[in-house]
Design a protein around this motif. Structure first.
Motif, mmCIF file in Angstrom:
data_model
loop_
_atom_site.group_PDB
_atom_site.id
_atom_site.type_symbol
_atom_site.label_atom_id
_atom_site.label_comp_id
_atom_site.label_asym_id
_atom_site.label_seq_id
_atom_site.Cartn_x
_atom_site.Cartn_y
_atom_site.Cartn_z
ATOM 1 N N SER A 1 0.830 -1.202 0.000
ATOM 2 C CA SER A 1 0.000 0.000 0.000
ATOM 3 C C SER A 1 0.868 1.257 0.000
ATOM 4 C CB SER A 1 -0.906 -0.001 1.238
ATOM 5 O OG SER A 1 -1.437 1.280 1.482
ATOM 6 N N ASP A 2 0.294 2.350 -0.543
ATOM 7 C CA ASP A 2 0.987 3.634 -0.500
ATOM 8 C C ASP A 2 1.180 4.128 0.931
ATOM 9 O OD1 ASP A 2 1.157 3.672 -3.218
ATOM 10 O OD2 ASP A 2 -0.506 5.073 -3.532
ATOM 11 N N LEU A 3 0.455 3.524 1.866
ATOM 12 C CA LEU A 3 0.594 3.901 3.276
ATOM 13 C C LEU A 3 1.797 3.231 3.930
ATOM 14 C CD1 LEU A 3 -3.176 3.690 4.293
ATOM 15 C CD2 LEU A 3 -1.852 5.746 3.792
ATOM 16 N N ALA A 4 2.500 2.393 3.187
ATOM 17 C CA ALA A 4 3.715 1.752 3.707
ATOM 18 C C ALA A 4 4.869 2.732 3.582
ATOM 19 C CB ALA A 4 4.012 0.470 2.940
ATOM 20 N N THR A 5 5.088 3.502 4.625
ATOM 21 C CA THR A 5 6.124 4.529 4.679
ATOM 22 C C THR A 5 7.111 4.194 5.787
ATOM 23 O OG1 THR A 5 4.895 5.845 6.292
ATOM 24 C CG2 THR A 5 4.420 6.249 3.947
ATOM 25 N N PRO A 6 8.248 4.906 5.872
ATOM 26 C CA PRO A 6 9.149 4.674 7.001
ATOM 27 C C PRO A 6 8.448 4.819 8.351
ATOM 28 C CG PRO A 6 10.287 5.934 5.323
ATOM 29 C CD PRO A 6 8.859 5.812 4.875
ATOM 30 N N HIS A 7 7.512 5.776 8.450
ATOM 31 C CA HIS A 7 6.816 5.969 9.720
ATOM 32 C C HIS A 7 5.870 4.814 10.019
ATOM 33 C CE1 HIS A 7 5.977 8.614 13.092
ATOM 34 N NE2 HIS A 7 4.692 8.351 12.959
ATOM 35 N N ALA A 8 5.403 4.125 8.964
ATOM 36 C CA ALA A 8 4.533 2.969 9.175
ATOM 37 C C ALA A 8 5.264 1.857 9.922
ATOM 38 C CB ALA A 8 4.016 2.450 7.837
#
Length: 327
Positions: free
Chosen positions: A261-268
């Motif tokens: 998902s595009d929500l998979a970020t370093p902060h995730a």
């Protein structure tokens, strides 16, 4: 005295006495400059100390109405991060800055004005964190190396993303580490105890898991420089401290390649750290301490995540979960 001079004194006080972070200082300056600029137009002249003392509740409501009109007229409203909830959070932040400013004025400049305290703070729906699954987070810390062909960058990226997930650090906290911090952590193959300076210059201690220690020690062996003192742990191609945008770009390329998902970020990965501890029996106070949250209410979002996780398990496993309701 001019109001803008008082603002500069307030910012200096926040930095020196309250130990506010650089990001907080910039936000205070931007928000309060907007407020003072509004007063300049509203009263037809540059605001003074007396102006701040005389500002009424009606004047403040006019300022908020003006800010709301500007937000609604933004052509980007509804796109990306420019959502209605984001606008409400911005309004909350500006109100908080205004109230902090007036508390300072009351303490140090004898300006007693209750008008700011009469303003109600808008409520905003707290978004739930978006963690990766345990399998996705574990795989990422190993497979992230496929993004860069340089062996040095591969060891660096494995160490960085393993640290983000294994210790729940913010990206800025991880990239702000120096080798002396790992020396003080007594880093060894068994782990260590890392002291991290987070938001508001608040310190917390985080245990380093053996898997994180292994990745860091392997990176240390490949590090193209001196691994001591104030040298940054994570560096870019030119030997300077790694820019956050590089880590974010690496994550973007990885999630596209792996179909995440595009929500998979370093902060995730920080969200994943907290959520997986919660799912495996961790308590809120421990998670609050590890994440460095000032308020327990911030940490409580992960209980909602855990409830959502349990509901999914129930819907998948319970024999009556998918039966239609009988009238």
């Amino acid at each position: 005295m001019l109001a803008f001079e008082l603002l500069q004194q307030f910012l200096g006080w926040m930095k020196d006495s309250r130990r506010a972070s650089e990001h907080s200082i910039i936000a205070y300056q931007q928000d309060l400059t907007r407020f003072l600029s509004f007063l300049t137009i509203h009263f037809g002249g540059e605001p003074t100390k007396q102006t701040l003392s005389d500002v009424s509740h009606k004047d403040l409501r006019s300022w908020l109405a003006d800010e709301n009109d500007k937000a609604l007229s933004n052509p980007q409203l509804g796109q990306g991060r420019h959502t209605q909830d984001a606008a409400i959070r911005t309004r909350r932040r500006r109100l908080s800055a205004l109230k902090s400013f007036y508390r300072y004025l009351a303490l140090h400049h004898d300006i007693e004005n209750i008008a700011p305290t009469l303003l109600s703070t808008p409520k905003v729906k707290q978004p739930l964190p978006h963690p990766l699954s345990q399998e996705e987070a574990t795989a990422l810390s190993k497979d992230i190396a496929i993004i860069d062909e340089s062996p040095v960058a591969q060891y660096r990226d494995i160490a960085l993303f393993t640290l983000l997930y294994g210790c729940g650090l913010r990206l800025s906290e991880a990239l702000g580490l120096d080798w002396i911090d790992l020396h003080h952590a007594d880093l060894n193959a068994e782990g260590g105890m890392l002291r991290v300076v987070g938001k508001g210059n608040k310190e917390r201690l985080i245990p380093i898991l053996p898997m994180v220690a292994e990745a860091l020690l392997q990176w240390k062996g490949q590090y193209p420089g001196v691994t001591e003192g104030k040298e940054p742990v994570f560096i870019g191609l030119r030997g300077k401290r790694l820019n956050p945008s590089i880590a974010q770009k690496t994550m973007r390329e990885y999630r596209r390649m792996m179909g995440l998902s595009d929500l998979a970020t370093p902060h995730a990965l920080r969200h994943s750290f907290a959520t997986h501890i919660m799912q495996n029996g961790g308590d809120l106070r421990t998670i609050q301490t590890l994440l460095g949250h000032a308020s327990l209410s911030t940490t409580q979002r992960y209980t909602l995540m855990d409830e959502a996780h349990l509901l999914k398990i129930w819907e998948k496993a319970h024999p009556r979960a998918h039966q239609e309701k009988k009238l």
